[in-house]
Scaffold this motif. Sequence first.
Motif, short mmCIF file in Angstrom:
data_model
loop_
_atom_site.label_atom_id
_atom_site.label_comp_id
_atom_site.label_asym_id
_atom_site.label_seq_id
_atom_site.Cartn_x
_atom_site.Cartn_y
_atom_site.Cartn_z
N MET A 326 0.81 -1.21 0.00
CA MET A 326 0.00 0.00 0.00
C MET A 326 0.85 1.26 0.00
N CYS A 336 -1.15 -4.63 3.35
CA CYS A 336 -2.41 -5.14 3.88
C CYS A 336 -2.53 -6.63 3.59
N VAL A 339 -7.30 -8.37 2.30
CA VAL A 339 -8.13 -7.41 1.57
C VAL A 339 -8.69 -8.07 0.32
N THR A 394 -10.23 1.93 5.72
CA THR A 394 -10.92 2.52 4.58
C THR A 394 -9.94 2.64 3.43
N LEU A 395 -10.28 2.01 2.31
CA LEU A 395 -9.42 2.01 1.13
C LEU A 395 -10.00 2.93 0.08
N ALA A 397 -9.32 3.90 -3.90
CA ALA A 397 -8.59 3.59 -5.13
C ALA A 397 -8.98 4.61 -6.19
N GLY A 408 -3.17 3.44 -4.40
CA GLY A 408 -4.30 3.50 -3.49
C GLY A 408 -3.93 4.19 -2.19
N ARG A 409 -4.95 4.67 -1.49
CA ARG A 409 -4.74 5.27 -0.17
C ARG A 409 -5.53 4.49 0.85
N CYS A 410 -5.11 4.51 2.07
CA CYS A 410 -5.86 3.84 3.12
C CYS A 410 -5.75 4.66 4.40
#
Length: 483
Positions: A326, A336, A339, A394-395, A397, A408-410
């Motif tokens: 990530m 991660c 997922v 919380t992902l 994309a 992606g951010r998380c």
Amino acid sequence: MSDRHDFGHFCVRLDQRQVLVHGEPAALGSRAFEVLRALLERRERVVSKDELMQLAWPGVVVEENNLSVQVAALRKLLGASVITTVAGRGYQFTPPSAPRPDGMAAPAAPPALAPPRHGTRGHLLVAEDNRVNRLLLVRSLELLGHQVTAVLDGRQALEALRTRRFDLLLLDLAMPHMSGFEVLEAMARDPELRDVPVVVTSSVEAVDQVARCIELGADDYLHKPVDPTLLKARVASSLEKARLREQQRELIQRLTAAAAAQAPRASESSVMQQAERVEAVVLAVKPRSAAQAMCATQAAAEQMRWLDECHTLWRDAVANHGGVLMGELGGTLLACFGVGSGAAEAATMAQARLSATRAALDMAEMQDLFNAERLALGRAGGGLAVGIASGALTLVAPPAAAGQPAPGRCTGAALDAALALSWQADAAGPDGAEDANAHQIWLDAATQAALVGRVATRAQPLPAATAPGAALCRAGVFAVTLR
């Protein structure tokens, strides 16, 4: 026991002391072969490190690190899952598709990817104006099994890169018509070329010139005359890094596609509508601060190369255990587990926690090997600090732009807790007196519960001064017991 053993993609011939991989004889040293023989003949059980050293080298005093080197070589040749590490007990030969030695089913394989463009052999481009140097370099690379195309200057190099796909560019700096620096600058501006790995070969030894090459995107630097051993190692390393980058892009593309399928995209401005809330396991890994302080005494380019090589080892461990990278936060690598595969189910979450911990143990083992190699060269190594936590995540994309997937951010409690645990693990030890090469792997209580009977852990009291987000971990903190 028969003298011939077939295991799908590889075959072991004990009588001929030979290993065939995909039908071709593999280059394997006698020490590594004896380790493989001992594990193969006792594959029904776990073999301790002490017993394995006695079986492989009877009557010879051998350091444990030498055994780890041979095991790592076998894993690289046959596959990471063929020789399983059982924490606190030793190693076991685990043929493909056989049950794991701890009784658990092997973790589900990540989604199948298209065959990578990069590998141990590739199509390489050599840009070198000196005829003698060009011929010697091409010959050396061909002997290593690569397909090689050679050009005379930087302009021809760019033309070749834009008309054909190459896995790696070996680039001289001082060339007519267009210098190596100009080639690097042009590649950085071109979206189609900026990801092609580059190894610079030059007689220039000035540190500022080396640093400029790295800043312009070069992966590595080799001084002329090029040493054949270093050439082999640097080319293999660059190809492997490129393979991992390509695999990461494929995984991000799949996550992006999955998020888009679950939530219809309204417009380019409604990126946040693609956010997905899941239960997942987060692993955060960083070099220990004491190790970074030691490496800070080295040249900037060498320090960054050390960190990049560490991240390469860690990424490989994540991929081998089904994790999804990530991105990075400073020097911290984030991954991660669980997922996109029914992570809300209790059984899947338990397996994800176990996979994340095994990835951390592999990181520690590979880091020990890397430290030993650096120590032999008179360079500093360093331990790693790992935090593993599970919970809400919380992902996000974002949509791809210009055909390139965006990272992606998380965010969420699991990420905060994993980062806090990695910071606390980094601070472990009385007043920083602990060995800078020692590793710390800290877990939350939910992860520890999934490891009972599989991986040894110990309760870990929080230090008096905790990092931000530590309150999320106060329900229970544990550390993996490392031998």
